[in-house]
Motif scaffolding. Structure first.
Motif, PDB file in Angstrom:
ATOM      1  N   LEU A 145       0.826  -1.205   0.000  1.00  0.00           N
ATOM      2  CA  LEU A 145       0.000   0.000   0.000  1.00  0.00           C
ATOM      3  C   LEU A 145       0.864   1.260   0.000  1.00  0.00           C
ATOM      4  N   ARG A 146       1.922   1.252   0.810  1.00  0.00           N
ATOM      5  CA  ARG A 146       2.820   2.414   0.871  1.00  0.00           C
ATOM      6  C   ARG A 146       3.489   2.657  -0.483  1.00  0.00           C
ATOM      7  N   LEU A 147       3.918   1.590  -1.146  1.00  0.00           N
ATOM      8  CA  LEU A 147       4.597   1.735  -2.432  1.00  0.00           C
ATOM      9  C   LEU A 147       3.620   2.170  -3.525  1.00  0.00           C
ATOM     10  N   LEU A 148       2.386   1.689  -3.465  1.00  0.00           N
ATOM     11  CA  LEU A 148       1.365   2.160  -4.406  1.00  0.00           C
ATOM     12  C   LEU A 148       1.146   3.664  -4.245  1.00  0.00           C
ATOM     13  N   SER A 149       1.108   4.111  -2.982  1.00  0.00           N
ATOM     14  CA  SER A 149       0.865   5.529  -2.720  1.00  0.00           C
ATOM     15  C   SER A 149       2.053   6.386  -3.143  1.00  0.00           C
ATOM     16  N   ALA A 150       3.231   5.754  -3.276  1.00  0.00           N
ATOM     17  CA  ALA A 150       4.419   6.479  -3.747  1.00  0.00           C
ATOM     18  C   ALA A 150       4.499   6.506  -5.271  1.00  0.00           C
ATOM     19  N   GLY A 151       3.471   5.950  -5.931  1.00  0.00           N
ATOM     20  CA  GLY A 151       3.412   5.996  -7.389  1.00  0.00           C
ATOM     21  C   GLY A 151       4.100   4.843  -8.086  1.00  0.00           C
ATOM     22  N   LYS A 152       4.440   3.797  -7.353  1.00  0.00           N
ATOM     23  CA  LYS A 152       5.111   2.652  -7.955  1.00  0.00           C
ATOM     24  C   LYS A 152       4.096   1.769  -8.684  1.00  0.00           C
ATOM     25  N   SER A 153       4.527   1.208  -9.815  1.00  0.00           N
ATOM     26  CA  SER A 153       3.680   0.263 -10.534  1.00  0.00           C
ATOM     27  C   SER A 153       3.755  -1.101  -9.861  1.00  0.00           C
ATOM     28  N   LEU A 154       2.841  -1.987 -10.215  1.00  0.00           N
ATOM     29  CA  LEU A 154       2.859  -3.323  -9.632  1.00  0.00           C
ATOM     30  C   LEU A 154       4.149  -4.056  -9.971  1.00  0.00           C
ATOM     31  N   SER A 155       4.668  -3.832 -11.181  1.00  0.00           N
ATOM     32  CA  SER A 155       5.935  -4.472 -11.572  1.00  0.00           C
ATOM     33  C   SER A 155       7.088  -3.952 -10.730  1.00  0.00           C
ATOM     34  N   GLU A 156       7.119  -2.638 -10.498  1.00  0.00           N
ATOM     35  CA  GLU A 156       8.170  -2.060  -9.661  1.00  0.00           C
ATOM     36  C   GLU A 156       8.067  -2.575  -8.226  1.00  0.00           C
TER      37      GLU A 156
END
Length: 206
Positions: free
Chosen positions: A154-165
C-alpha cells in the motif's frame, strides 16, 4: 554492543549517538536505506537493529522481514514518526522486539535498547496504553485490517510505484503483488487503486 541504525536522516543517527553516549561500550553502525541496511547486517551481524519505518525505497517493515528471514534471532526495534498504535501492532507482528516513536521521550530509545539488547521486549508506556485501551477504535482502523506485507505494498502504491516495480522492490512476483492489491481492496472496501492511495494518505501510510 554493536547497534545498526537504519535511517535516511543523518541528524537522527547523530541524535542516537548523543543519547547513547553514556551507555558504555556501544559501537554504532549506520545505513540510509533498506538495501544498505541489509548489506551491513549481513556483513557485520550487529547485536541489535534500530530501523526507521519510512525509508526511501522499501520500508523498515520490509527490511525487518528480510533480516528475520535470514536471522530469526535478530533483535529489532522499529523507530517511527507515527505513534498510531496500529503501526506498533504491525511492528510486533512482523517480529520486532520493540517500537519507539520519534516524537516521544528520547529516553524511550535508550530504555528500548537496554531492554531489547538484554533479550526483552519494549513498548513506551503511552503506546502500550493506546493499544490496550484502543479496543474497537483500533479494530476499526483501516490499518488494523492489513498485515505488514500489505501495508508495504500500500505504501509503495501511494508512492506511485507500478505493480511491476513493487514486485521487484519486495522481491516477489507480479502475480503475487497483483493478488495482494486485489485482496487489500476487498478488505478495505474500495474498488480502485486510486481509492487505495487516498486511503493510504488519510491513514498516514504514504
Amino acid at each position: 554492543m554493536r547497534i545498526l541504525i537504519v535511517d535516511d536522516h543523518p541528524i537522527v543517527a547523530s541524535g542516537c549517538r548523543a543519547v547513547l553516549a553514556d551507555e558504555g561500550e556501544i559501537e554504532i553502525l549506520e545505513a540510509a536505506d533498506a538495501e544498505d541496511g541489509e548489506c551491513v547486517f549481513i556483513v557485520e551481524r550487529p547485536d541489535l537493529c534500530v530501523i526507521d519505518i519510512n525509508l526511501p525505497t522499501v520500508s523498515g517493515f520490509e527490511l525487518a522481514r528480510r533480516i528475520l528471514e535470514r536471522a530469526p534471532e535478530a533483535r529489532i526495534i522499529m523507530f517511527s514518526m507515527n505513534d498510531d498504535p496500529a503501526f506498533a501492532a504491525r511492528a510486533i507482528e512482523c517480529g520486532a522486539k520493540g517500537y519507539v516513536s520519534k516524537t516521544g521521550d528520547p529516553d524511550d530509545l535508550v530504555e528500548a535498547i537496554r531492554t531489547v539488547g538484554g533479550g526483552g521486549t519494549y513498548l513506551p508506556s503511552a503506546i502500550a496504553r493506546s493499544i490496550a485501551f484502543a479496543g474497537p477504535a483500533l479494530a476499526q482502523s483501516p490499518l488494523s485490517k492489513l498485515n505488514a506485507r500489505e501495508m508495504e505494498i500500500l505504501r509503495l502504491l501511494s508512492a506511485g510505484k507500478s505493480l511491476s516495480e513493487i514486485a521487484w522492490l519486495v522481491q516477489s512476483s507480479y502475480k503475487t503483488v497483483a493478488n495482494t492489491s486485489s485482496i487489500m481492496r476487498q478488505k478495505l472496501g474500495v474498488k480502485t487503486s486510486v481509492e487505495l492511495v487516498r486511503l493510504a494518505i488519510d491513514s498516514g501510510v504514504a
